[in-house]
Every structure is written in structure tokens, then in C-alpha cells.
Design a protein around this motif. Structure first.
Motif, mmCIF file in Angstrom:
data_model
loop_
_atom_site.group_PDB
_atom_site.id
_atom_site.type_symbol
_atom_site.label_atom_id
_atom_site.label_comp_id
_atom_site.label_asym_id
_atom_site.label_seq_id
_atom_site.Cartn_x
_atom_site.Cartn_y
_atom_site.Cartn_z
ATOM 1 N N LEU A 179 -70.747 -21.354 75.600
ATOM 2 C CA LEU A 179 -71.080 -20.809 74.558
ATOM 3 C C LEU A 179 -72.516 -20.907 74.439
ATOM 4 C CD1 LEU A 179 -69.190 -19.928 72.570
ATOM 5 C CD2 LEU A 179 -69.429 -21.681 71.080
ATOM 6 N N ILE B 49 -65.686 -16.911 50.242
ATOM 7 C CA ILE B 49 -66.170 -15.954 51.029
ATOM 8 C C ILE B 49 -66.286 -16.483 52.369
ATOM 9 C CG2 ILE B 49 -67.576 -14.073 51.797
ATOM 10 C CD1 ILE B 49 -67.530 -13.086 49.159
ATOM 11 N N ILE B 50 -66.089 -16.069 53.626
ATOM 12 C CA ILE B 50 -66.366 -16.525 55.000
ATOM 13 C C ILE B 50 -67.646 -16.131 55.293
ATOM 14 C CG2 ILE B 50 -65.791 -16.416 57.397
ATOM 15 C CD1 ILE B 50 -62.983 -17.115 56.514
ATOM 16 N N VAL B 51 -68.426 -16.801 55.835
ATOM 17 C CA VAL B 51 -69.920 -16.133 56.136
ATOM 18 C C VAL B 51 -69.893 -16.194 57.546
ATOM 19 C CG1 VAL B 51 -72.401 -16.705 56.200
ATOM 20 C CG2 VAL B 51 -71.023 -17.064 54.021
ATOM 21 N N ARG C 215 -67.669 -16.061 60.879
ATOM 22 C CA ARG C 215 -66.081 -15.864 60.960
ATOM 23 C C ARG C 215 -65.607 -16.787 62.014
ATOM 24 N NH1 ARG C 215 -65.024 -9.968 59.923
ATOM 25 N NH2 ARG C 215 -63.433 -10.224 61.723
ATOM 26 N N CYS C 216 -66.480 -17.098 63.154
ATOM 27 C CA CYS C 216 -66.023 -17.813 64.385
ATOM 28 C C CYS C 216 -65.682 -19.104 63.922
ATOM 29 C CB CYS C 216 -67.068 -17.956 65.440
ATOM 30 S SG CYS C 216 -67.679 -16.320 66.065
ATOM 31 N N GLU C 217 -66.414 -19.773 62.985
ATOM 32 C CA GLU C 217 -66.167 -21.265 62.912
ATOM 33 C C GLU C 217 -65.489 -21.320 61.379
ATOM 34 O OE1 GLU C 217 -67.023 -24.307 64.840
ATOM 35 O OE2 GLU C 217 -66.836 -22.238 66.251
ATOM 36 N N GLU C 218 -65.550 -20.215 60.829
ATOM 37 C CA GLU C 218 -64.654 -20.167 59.422
ATOM 38 C C GLU C 218 -65.462 -20.960 58.218
ATOM 39 O OE1 GLU C 218 -60.485 -20.560 59.551
ATOM 40 O OE2 GLU C 218 -60.251 -18.403 60.029
ATOM 41 N N ARG D 271 -72.176 -25.651 61.201
ATOM 42 C CA ARG D 271 -71.618 -25.055 62.217
ATOM 43 C C ARG D 271 -71.887 -23.719 62.046
ATOM 44 N NH1 ARG D 271 -70.242 -27.501 66.348
ATOM 45 N NH2 ARG D 271 -68.981 -25.688 67.122
ATOM 46 N N MET E 106 -72.818 -21.284 64.979
ATOM 47 C CA MET E 106 -72.634 -21.971 66.237
ATOM 48 C C MET E 106 -71.289 -21.867 66.951
ATOM 49 S SD MET E 106 -73.974 -25.722 65.101
ATOM 50 C CE MET E 106 -74.168 -26.435 66.712
ATOM 51 N N GLY E 107 -70.662 -20.508 66.679
ATOM 52 C CA GLY E 107 -69.227 -20.194 67.184
ATOM 53 C C GLY E 107 -69.303 -19.230 68.495
ATOM 54 N N ALA E 108 -68.457 -18.631 68.616
ATOM 55 C CA ALA E 108 -68.251 -17.717 69.979
ATOM 56 C C ALA E 108 -69.219 -16.694 69.947
ATOM 57 C CB ALA E 108 -66.633 -17.444 70.147
ATOM 58 N N CYS E 109 -69.407 -15.845 68.643
ATOM 59 C CA CYS E 109 -70.366 -14.858 68.865
ATOM 60 C C CYS E 109 -71.729 -15.179 69.047
ATOM 61 C CB CYS E 109 -70.034 -13.853 67.540
ATOM 62 S SG CYS E 109 -71.129 -14.498 66.092
ATOM 63 N N GLY F 140 -73.753 -16.356 67.176
ATOM 64 C CA GLY F 140 -74.484 -15.861 65.845
ATOM 65 C C GLY F 140 -74.885 -14.479 65.961
ATOM 66 N N ARG F 141 -74.467 -13.735 66.872
ATOM 67 C CA ARG F 141 -74.583 -12.144 66.629
ATOM 68 C C ARG F 141 -74.189 -11.727 65.365
ATOM 69 N NH1 ARG F 141 -74.471 -12.468 72.073
ATOM 70 N NH2 ARG F 141 -72.343 -12.647 71.915
ATOM 71 N N VAL F 142 -72.955 -12.180 64.884
ATOM 72 C CA VAL F 142 -72.787 -11.325 63.570
ATOM 73 C C VAL F 142 -73.356 -12.241 62.440
ATOM 74 C CG1 VAL F 142 -70.723 -11.097 62.172
ATOM 75 C CG2 VAL F 142 -70.301 -10.951 64.674
ATOM 76 N N TYR G 115 -79.439 -4.052 63.177
ATOM 77 C CA TYR G 115 -80.803 -4.721 63.654
ATOM 78 C C TYR G 115 -80.868 -4.806 65.009
ATOM 79 C CZ TYR G 115 -77.929 -8.886 65.209
ATOM 80 O OH TYR G 115 -76.921 -9.763 65.817
#
Lengths: 392, 88, 110, 411
Positions: free
Chosen positions: A319, B5-7, B9-12, B37, B40-43, B45-47, D291
Motif C-alpha cells: 500500500l 457518513i463514511i468519509v 471508504r477504504c478504511e470505513e 486511518r 491510509m487505505g487501498a486508494c 488517499g486518492r478519493v 483535481y
């Protein structure tokens, strides 16, 4: 910018500074922490979360770790926030017969010192570690080793210390340490004002040499860079820490039977599963100054080393990577000490990769030194002047 | 706004998680990240990196100024240990 | 052809694509050669590509260009791939991304 | 170990900027490599089309295939399905780390485009909720409808342009609604801002929705008035209800999207109590804007500037598309969010800069000036403009670049 006063000013908002502040505030002292960035913004957030005795030299070193482990179990109850503490033990694995012999001697030493160590044979390894490479000879275990989330641990200490009255000044740099006519500490000048104090703790980690120079002393601490890789969420590879035995060789700068690049970058396997369904993979050790860019050649080498022990990782996504600077001392022990020539000046730094492991005992001992109490463990091997004695 | 609301998504990570972290002292994007976290997930941080910065900026306009930005480090795309190691 | 396939677009014409078969969670399906896994599945009305590893919540295609990683599926022989970027080929065996146990916290797999 | 590849110019991104750069460089004789993560070249061009003011259609896919055709040269290698995960500056250029191994290049052009800003709301992780760009790619690239009936969330340039494309493809849309008003929303959640945006687009008036804002604005003069008089039930634009006084409060469904809850808002974007109602849809497309996707510039060590008019953090560069790092260039949306035509003009300009820096471009200075002019022209006449403040913001980037260069020369 008004002037303040404090019983103690702690320089550095990392794990060592926070543990020290916490224990001082528990004793009722008025403490100000001065941190140039954020809490846990340096080494303490660029590491893994070991509270280990397994990799400490038998004797004082491992005893100190054991004491620290005990203190951490108390902190789990004392601190206001949770920090993913677990104590599953940890293991070291051996690649060859030669390492097994050395491991045996290591275990015997540790056992004599009263630590819960034991040898593991090939079957022990195979039954616990489904994905470990088939050619691993065996290893050893330290049953009390524990693990934490290092950033949450630092934050938990900070939050609790704050509740106990510690003032945290982040994004504030120390510009000067004022000494009186006798050369004793009188105050700390910072980018946000002067703080009158008679006691200063240099807990600035890799920057503690710089802080030492402000009072005219040379602290023999150098930055040693380390890289870590983080996997994506994945099926469980294992539930506790595993390191290769020759990690010890790397740590203590001894010769290893590895390829040139692995040797050059000080790469040795450290596997740490986390509560987030992923694992951390270390590690490397290099002296490259304060430069903290990721070196792709190093993380490549770490990935190769990881696959050597866990072939299954070949297909597991990475990751991210991160690296940090560890505060290295020439004899691999931290400095937790008064500085006799500068009354009121203390050092709590130089833990290299053991800052998380030894933070609790360091903070405790430092609070005892400052309040002139008998220390929980002897601090002779941690004295600042040990380097002056050996030199010349 | 609902706190569930989830901000990230990867780390819920939810708004409530951000709020909790904020109220226990995490007042910069980096601290929020470390504590929750988020990003810090799979994306990688792109999302949600933008969302965390935006939320932080709205929450505490002063704290977000002049503070260390979240960093970018290789690998910026998920590759396997094998690919990084250079094995086929 | 499924009802979600656009057959007569007034402005965009695409060349003929060969029909091929692949499987999803063991079920045999038809798709067009070279289209990404996610598009082939959506054409059959299949939106759930993955369960969140921790919570098990349903996830599907979100960004469609490889940025968000939400559409991770397992392809036999290739491991984890992004369904939005990976073209289907004849005989491909695709399995949804699964909820995983968490051995550290002790949460078991469903 | 995989073999290292060598090239003279490496272009990351086979979208409008990257392809235009390659087609403007091949005559240099350079060995050119273009990499893209998507399985097909063309980037965002693949999914775009719009109606020009003369009623003709600009079709991105055609433009892309013409560009791709032009890259079929012996000295150009176009490789798709390749992910780039890192960069390293070396003495003679750059080492690029990719899923097909390491590639060493003298010149490096980052043309990685943009990524989408999400619109977080209750239920947005349900399958069937996607970014507006994803709806575009599914419909126009893969030719699969995102669902039987959907709703668009977010009144902005990207959302409106893609809604039109979806409608043309025959996708059934329940409407275009405002983004929820919360700590994550920018201007999108406010009806006044939304109408101001439509008005700022209206002078271009190539199509119905753009004219709509303009004619209303003429009557009302100000967005606030427009928002007062805009019908609560919305107005149909190409048969899509444009609901400027309606927001979305949640997305619902057991396994995937089944419906959304809509609500009326007042002129400051606050929900009017009791106005909530359910609308059956099976997909939701979130239009939060774009962006610049500049991760690789950050990894390379480039400095950044934050400019909201350009979409966020921009890698520092000059008007010739050069970054402060040697042999590193940028073009397209990585330099600020604009349309594909601008990106193509920037790609050509970057190509000329590289050619000139390599000493291969005759009359280099004039050629570069000419390409810079072209960027200006294209920007001025672009059908779809993303932000009114683009020109001024770009000027600020160039000024900052110049002042930093001067600083480093004097220090």
C-alpha cells in the motif's frame, strides 16, 4: 508573547518526550513540552510498534525492556485512550545451522537473566507459520513481547499528560537555552516566547545533538534511516512479530551472510501484523544524514528479503512505504541521564529502534532522576558521561 | 449532517470518527489521518484526501494553515511485493 | 444481449467485439472480448464486486479508471486485480473480493 | 529480474496532452515511450463529446483515434495497462518505476490528468453509486449503461456536460440535483452559486442549458433573484430535470442502490423540513469536480502551489511547461483542470519545449511562442470552461516559478 514558568521543559513531542512528561505530571510537576512540529511527527510515527526484549542483549539491556513491558501493561489501564496493545510474544527465525547455534546461546543467556525465552524447532515454526518458507531451520521465542500502535501510544500519553496539566507547545522551536552565571539551566527561549525553568529534558531524538550544542555539549547521537513497507488488507499471514535472527547482527553492526545490497542497506526481515488486517515489513539501517526520501532501491531490497521468508507475499499488494530517522548511539544503548556539567540539563534520547520499547521505562526513570528519587532500574549504563570516559 | 457518513471508504472512517479524533486533540489533517486511518487505505488517499483536508479546513481554518501537508511516497500505485522486488 | 448494453449510440460507433465466456463466483457468463471485468458484469446487472475486508459491506465500481481500488476482484492465476482496468479473456475465472477474518482482533470470517 | 528499458522521452499518460506531445515530437527522431494505466489510449477523450455552437458534434473518441494513428511511428512505443508507481532523478534524466519494470529516460513528461473529488453522503458506498466520470466511462467507452435509471448529484461543469452525454446515449435520468450541504461541500450545495455558475457559462451558449442560465440571468440580473424565481419542480434541459432547489439527503438500498431521498432547499442550501421524498433509481453519479492528479510530481520532489481556480495543488511550472526539476515537464490537467483541447495544445507546447531543450528545434524560441499562443487561443475559445479565474491563476503559477528561479540563481 508573554513569559512563562515551568518546573520542567521537555524538548521533543515524540514518544520519549511524551512518556517523560506523563510520568513527571503524575508526580505533580508543572511541565511544558516544546515541539517543533506535531506530536509524534518524527521518528515516533515512522516506525513500527515493538515492545521487545527478544532483540536486546542479555543482561541490563533485556532487563530494562522487560521492566518497560511491565510498565506498558500498567499504562494500558492508566492512559485515557486505547493504543492497540497486545502481548502475543515474538519470534526470531534462523536461516541456517550456524544461526541456530548462536540462537541457542542467546536463549541460554536470556534464560539465565530470568527472561521467558525458548528455542523453536522446524516443526514449531511450520505449525504456527503456514506461509513461512520451507527451508527455515527453526528459531526462538520471547513470550512476553508485546506490540502497540506507536502513534496512538504517543497520542494516548499526550492526551493523558495534557489532562494532568502538561502544556503542549507544538510548531514551536527552541532557539536558545539560557544558563545562569554558574552554568545551570535558567530558561528556554522559543519561537513563541521565553519559559523560565531550572530543568530541561532533551528528548529531541535525532535532533538532540543540535539541542545539546545549545548548552555546549556534544551528544553522540546520529540519525540512522530506516524504511518500512505496508501491505494492503490481506488474509492473515501470522499473528505476531517475526524477525530474522540475523536482524540482531544487523542491529549491532556484525557481519552477516547476505548479498551485498542487503548488507549495504542493513536490510533484515521484520514482520509485524496489525489490527487493520495488514502487516508492516521492515527494515533497513543506513547512515545518510537527515535525508528522508524513500530510496526505491532500499524498499526493493526489503521486498526481496520479505519474499525470501514469506514466498506468499510475492502476490500481496504493497500500500505504501515510509521511512524515518532513528537516533543512534555508538553503543546501542540510549542516554537517560543528568548532564553533570550543566546542572538542570537532562538527556532522554538515543533509543535508535527501541524508542517505543523503552519509552515507558525511560519516562519513568527520567521523572525519578528529576525528582531525586531512587530509580526503578539502575541508570549507570545509560549515563551521558560513559562516552566521555571511553573516548580519548 | 449525519455523523454516520463514511468519509474514507477504504478504511470505513465516518464523520463521527473525525469528530472524535478532533475533540481529543487531532487538529491537523496528518493527526486526523494517524488517529483514524482516514486516507491510509487501498486508494492511497486518492478519493478522500481532499475531503479530509476540506473538513479540517472548515472545522479549524487556523490550524490547517502552514501545517505539514500529507505526503506522497512511492509506490503511488498498488504493486505487489513481487513486482517491487523485480520478480516476474 | 443485456438491456444495459448500448447497441445504437447516435454518435459513437464501436467495432465488432467477439463474444467470449468467463465465470464470476463460479457462474458462467458471456462478455465481449477486451472489455473490462466490471463492464462485462454490469451488463449482466451484477454490481457487487467486493465485500469490505473488515465490515463485509458490499462494494462496486466507483471511479472506473483505476484510482479508487473499490472494484478489486480475484482472478484465477493473476491474484487481486482492478475489475475496471482488467480486460476479460476467454475462460477467465473471476471471484468477488471477500470479507476476511481479523486474527488480531479476533473477528471471524462470516 | 526484469530488463531495464531505455528511452529518450517518456510520457506518462496517453490522454489528450500525452498523445499530442508524442505526435509533436516524433519528427525529432527521439525514441518516445508513452505509458498509460487504462487498457486503451485516449484518456478522457475516449468518453467525451459535446455539441459545438454551430450544432456540429465534437467527438473525443474520434480525436483520440486520430492521435493514436499518428503515434504509429517506428520511434514511438505506446504501452497501455502499465502502472507507474515511482520516480527517481538520476544524473542523466529520470528512472521511472512501472509494473513492467524500470525505464530510464532523458526527458520525462507527466500528463497524468485529473482525478475526481467525491461527494460523500449517507449510503455512498453502496454498489451503484459512482463518480460521474465512471458513469461516462461505462456509457461512452464500454458502452454499458450505468443502470436503468439514475440521478446526478452536483451542479457543475463536469456534471452537466456528462449528464448531456448520458442523455444522448439513452440513459434514463431522474434529474440533476445539488450536492448535500455539509462540511465537505464547496459551492456546489448552494442554489445561488449553482445558478451563478450557469450564468458564467451562458455567454458561450452552445447548447440549451448554457443559454438557460443566460436568459434567466438577463431577466433577473443576479443569481439570488434567479434562485428565488427558479421553479421548485425544476426545468427540463434536454429532457433532464435540472433541480436547482433540490438536494439529496441519502442513498438507500439493501445490497445496492434502490432509491434516493431528495429534499427541497432554501436559497442558502438548507433543507426545508418535511420536504423529503423518495425517488427510485438504481444508480447515482456523484459530480464533485476534478483535481489535478499530481502524485508523481510530488514523488519527484516538485514544489506545489495551491490554487482553487485550477482545481487544487499544482506542481510548479512555467509557461513552457517546465518544472523546476531538470528534464521534468508537465502538460494537461496536471497543470490545472481545463478541457481536452487546452490539454492538447499544452501537450504540443511541452513537446516543443523538450525539443528546444534538446537542441533539436529550429527557430525554437519562435516555435515555442507560437505554441504558447495556441494555448491562449484555445483557452479563450473553449466550449467548456471549468473556472472563470483560470487565466489569472495560471499567471500566478508562472510568476511564482520565475521568482523562485531568480531566488535560486542569486542564492
Amino acid at each position: 508573547m508573554g513569559n512563562e514558568t515551568a518546573d520542567v521543559v521537555v524538548i521533543g513531542g515524540g514518544i520519549i518526550g511524551m512518556a517523560t512528561s506523563y510520568y513527571l505530571s503524575k508526580l505533580g510537576l508543572d511541565v511544558v513540552v516544546v515541539e517543533k512540529g506535531e506530536i509524534a511527527g518524527g521518528t515516533s510515527s515512522k516506525c513500527d510498534g515493538n515492545i521487545l526484549a527478544i532483540d536486546k542483549e542479555p543482561g541490563f539491556d533485556s532487563q530494562m525492556s522487560l521492566k518497560s513491558q511491565e510498565l506498558v501493561t500498567e499504562l494500558v489501564k492508566e492512559l485515557d485512550e486505547e493504543f492497540e496493545y497486545r502481548a502475543p510474544g515474538s519470534i526470531l527465525v534462523c536461516e541456517n545451522e550456524e544461526e541456530m547455534v548462536a540462537a541457542n546461546a542467546w536463549v541460554e543467556h536470556q534464560k539465565q537473566a530470568g527472561l521467558p525465552f525458548r528455542m523453536l524447532d522446524r516443526n514449531d515454526i511450520k505449525s504456527e507459520w503456514k506461509y513461512m518458507a520451507d527451508d527455515i531451520y527453526g528459531g526462538l521465542e520471547c513470550a512476553t513481547d508485546s506490540t502497540v500502535n506507536p502513534v496512538l501510544f504517543t497520542y494516548a500519553l499526550a492526551v493523558t499528560a495534557k489532562r494532568l496539566g502538561v502544556r503542549l507547545k507544538t510548531h514551536t522551536t527552541v532557539t536558545k537555552i539560557r544558563l545562569d552565571a554558574n552554568g545551570a539551566v535558567e530558561g528556554v527561549e522559543t519561537s513563541s516566547g521565553l519559559i523560565y525553568t531550572k530543568q530541561v529534558v532533551n528528548a529531541a531524538g535525532v535532533w538532540s545533538k543540535h539541542i545539546g550544542q545549545m548548552v555546549g555539549i556534544e551528544v553522540p547521537i546520529e540519525p540512522r534511516k530506516g524504511h518500512i513497507l505496508v501491505s494492503s488488507r490481506t488474509k492473515s499471514i501470522g499473528t505476531r512479530k517475526v524477525m530474522e535472527f540475523s536482524y540482531l547482527m544487523s542491529k549491532f553492526g556484525k557481519e552477516r551472510k547476505v548479498d551485498e545490497e542487503t548488507e549495504k542497506y542493513g536490510v533484515a526481515l521484520v514482520f509485524e501484523p496489525t489490527a487493520s488486517q495488514n502487516f508492516l515489513i521492515g527494515s533497513s539501517r543506513e547512515f545518510v544524514g537527515f535525508q528522508t526520501q524513500i530510496n526505491v532501491d532500499v524498499i526493493r531490497c526489503i521486498a526481496r528479503r520479505a519474499i525470501r521468508f514469506f514466498p506468499v507475499m510475492k502476490d500481496i499488494p504493497i500500500l505504501r512505504s515510509y521511512c524515518g530517522l532513528r537516533p543512534w548511539t555508538p553503543d546501542h544503548l540510549p542516554i537517560v541521564s543528568r548532564v553533570e556539567e550543566v546542572p538542570g540539563f537532562y538527556i532522554a534520547a538515543g533509543h535508535e529502534g527501541d524508542g517505543i520499547s523503552l519509552a515507558a521505562i525511560t519516562g519513568k526513570v527520567m521523572s525519578e532522576l528529576i525528582t531525586d528519587q531512587k530509580t526503578t532500574i539502575t541508570t549507570d549504563p545509560l549515563r551521558y558521561d560513559r562516552f566521555q570516559k571511553t573516548e580519548v | 449532517m449525519s455523523n454516520s457518513i463514511i468519509v474514507c471508504r477504504c478504511e470505513e472512517v465516518t464523520v463521527e470518527n473525525l469528530e472524535d479524533a478532533y475533540h481529543t486533540g487531532a487538529i491537523t489533517s496528518r493527526q486526523i489521518k494517524m488517529k483514524t486511518r482516514a486516507t491510509m487505505g487501498a486508494c492511497q488517499g486518492r478519493v478522500c484526501r481532499n475531503l479530509v483536508d476540506l473538513w479540517m479546513g472548515n472545522k479549524n481554518p487556523l490550524a490547517s494553515k502552514g501545517v505539514e501537508q500529507l505526503s506522497y511516497r512511492p509506490p503511488v500505485r498498488p504493486i505487489t511485493f513481487g513486482e517491487l522486488a523485480g520478480e516476474e | 444481449m443485456s438491456k444495459l448494453r448500448i447497441v445504437n449510440h447516435p454518435l459513437i460507433k464501436k467495432g465488432e467485439q467477439k463474444r467470449i465466456s468467463f465465470t464470476f463466483n463460479g457462474e458462467s457468463l458471456e462478455g465481449l472480448e477486451g472489455e473490462p471485468i466490471a463492464a462485462a458484469l454490469l451488463a449482466h446487472g451484477i454490481r457487487i464486486l467486493r465485500r469490505h475486508e473488515e465490515s463485509g459491506s458490499n462494494r462496486g465500481l466507483y471511479c472506473a479508471i483505476g484510482h479508487c481500488m473499490e472494484c478489486r476482484v480475484d482472478v484465477q492465476g493473476k491474484g487481486q486485480v482492478r475489475a475496471c482496468l482488467t480486460p476479460i479473456v476467454e475462460g477467465m475465472e473471476v471471484v468477488e473480493g471477500k470479507q476476511l477474518e481479523n486474527k488480531i482482533t479476533g473477528r471471524e470470517a462470516p | 529480474m526484469m530488463e531495464k528499458q531505455y528511452t529518450d522521452v517518456l510520457i506518462i499518460g496517453a490522454g489528450p496532452a500525452g498523445l499530442a506531445a508524442a505526435t509533436n515530437l516524433f519528427e525529432s527522431g527521439f525514441k518516445i515511450t508513452i505509458l498509460d494505466e487504462f487498457p486503451h489510449p485516449g484518456g478522457r477523450l475516449l468518453g467525451q463529446f459535446h455539441e459545438e455552437s454551430d450544432g456540429s458534434w465534437w467527438i473525443g473518441r474520434q480525436v483520440a483515434s486520430e492521435l493514436v494513428e499518428m503515434t504509429k511511428q517506428p520511434n514511438i512505443s505506446l504501452q497501455c495497462g502499465v502502472s507507474v508507481y515511482g520516480l527517481k532523478q538520476i544524473s542523466e534524466g529520470w528512472e521511472v518505476l512501472s509494473s513492467v519494470g524500470t525505464i530510464e529516460t532523458k526527458y520525462l513528461l507527466l500528463a497524468t490528468g485529473a482525478a475526481e473529488i467525491p461527494v460523500p453522503l449517507e449510503g455512498w458506498t453502496l454498489p451503484g453509486v459512482m463518480s460521474i466520470g465512471a458513469a461516462q466511462v461505462l456509457t461512452n467507452v464500454h458502452m454499458v449503461k450505468p443502470g436503468d435509471r439514475g440521478i446526478i448529484v452536483g451542479v457543475n461543469v463536469l456534471g452537466l456536460a456528462i449528464s448531456r452525454e448520458l442523455a444522448v446515449a439513452g440513459v434514463d435520468l431522474a434529474g440533476i440535483v445539488l450536492s448535500p450541504n455539509n462540511l465537505f461541500s464547496g459551492e456546489n450545495a448552494n442554489p445561488v452559486e449553482a445558478i451563478n455558475l450557469l450564468m458564467s457559462l451562458s455567454h458561450l451558449a452552445p447548447s440549451a442549458w448554457m443559454r438557460l442560465g443566460g436568459s434567466l440571468a438577463q431577466k433577473m440580473k443576479m443569481g439570488k433573484w434567479v434562485s428565488t424565481f427558479f421553479p421548485r419542480q425544476g426545468m427540463n434541459v434536454w429532457d433532464i430535470p435540472l433541480l436547482l432547489k433540490t438536494t439529496i439527503s441519502s442513498i438507500q438500498g439493501k445490497k445496492s442502490v434502490e432509491s434516493v431521498v431528495l429534499a427541497d432547499v432554501n436559497s442558502s442550501g438548507q433543507i426545508i423540513a418535511g420536504s423529503e421524498r423518495e425517488e427510485k433509481v438504481d444508480f447515482v453519479a456523484l459530480a464533485g469536480g476534478l483535481y489535478p492528479l499530481a502524485e508523481l510530481a510530488a514523488v519527484a520532489g516538485c514544489s506545489f502551489l495551491y490554487l482553487p481556480e485550477l482545481g487544487g495543488n499544482i506542481p510548479l511550472h512555467n509557461e513552457q511547461m517546465k518544472t523546476p526539476l531538470s528534464n521534468l515537464y508537465v502538460a494537461g490537467n496536471i497543470t490545472g483542470v481545463e478541457g481536452a483541447q487546452v490539454a492538447m495544445a499544452q501537450g504540443k507546447l511541452a513537446a516543443r519545449s523538450i525539443g528546444n531543450d534538446a537542441g533539436l528545434l529550429k527557430n525554437g524560441r519562435e516555435k515555442i511562442a507560437e505554441a504558447m499562443d495556441e494555448v491562449h487561443q484555445v483557452r479563450k475559445t473553449a466550449t467548456i470552461q471549468f473556472h472563470p479565474g483560470i487565466i489569472a491563476a495560471r499567471k500566478r503559477v508562472y510568476e511564482m516559478y520565475d521568482s523562485l528561479q531568480k531566488e535560486s540563481l542569486t542564492s
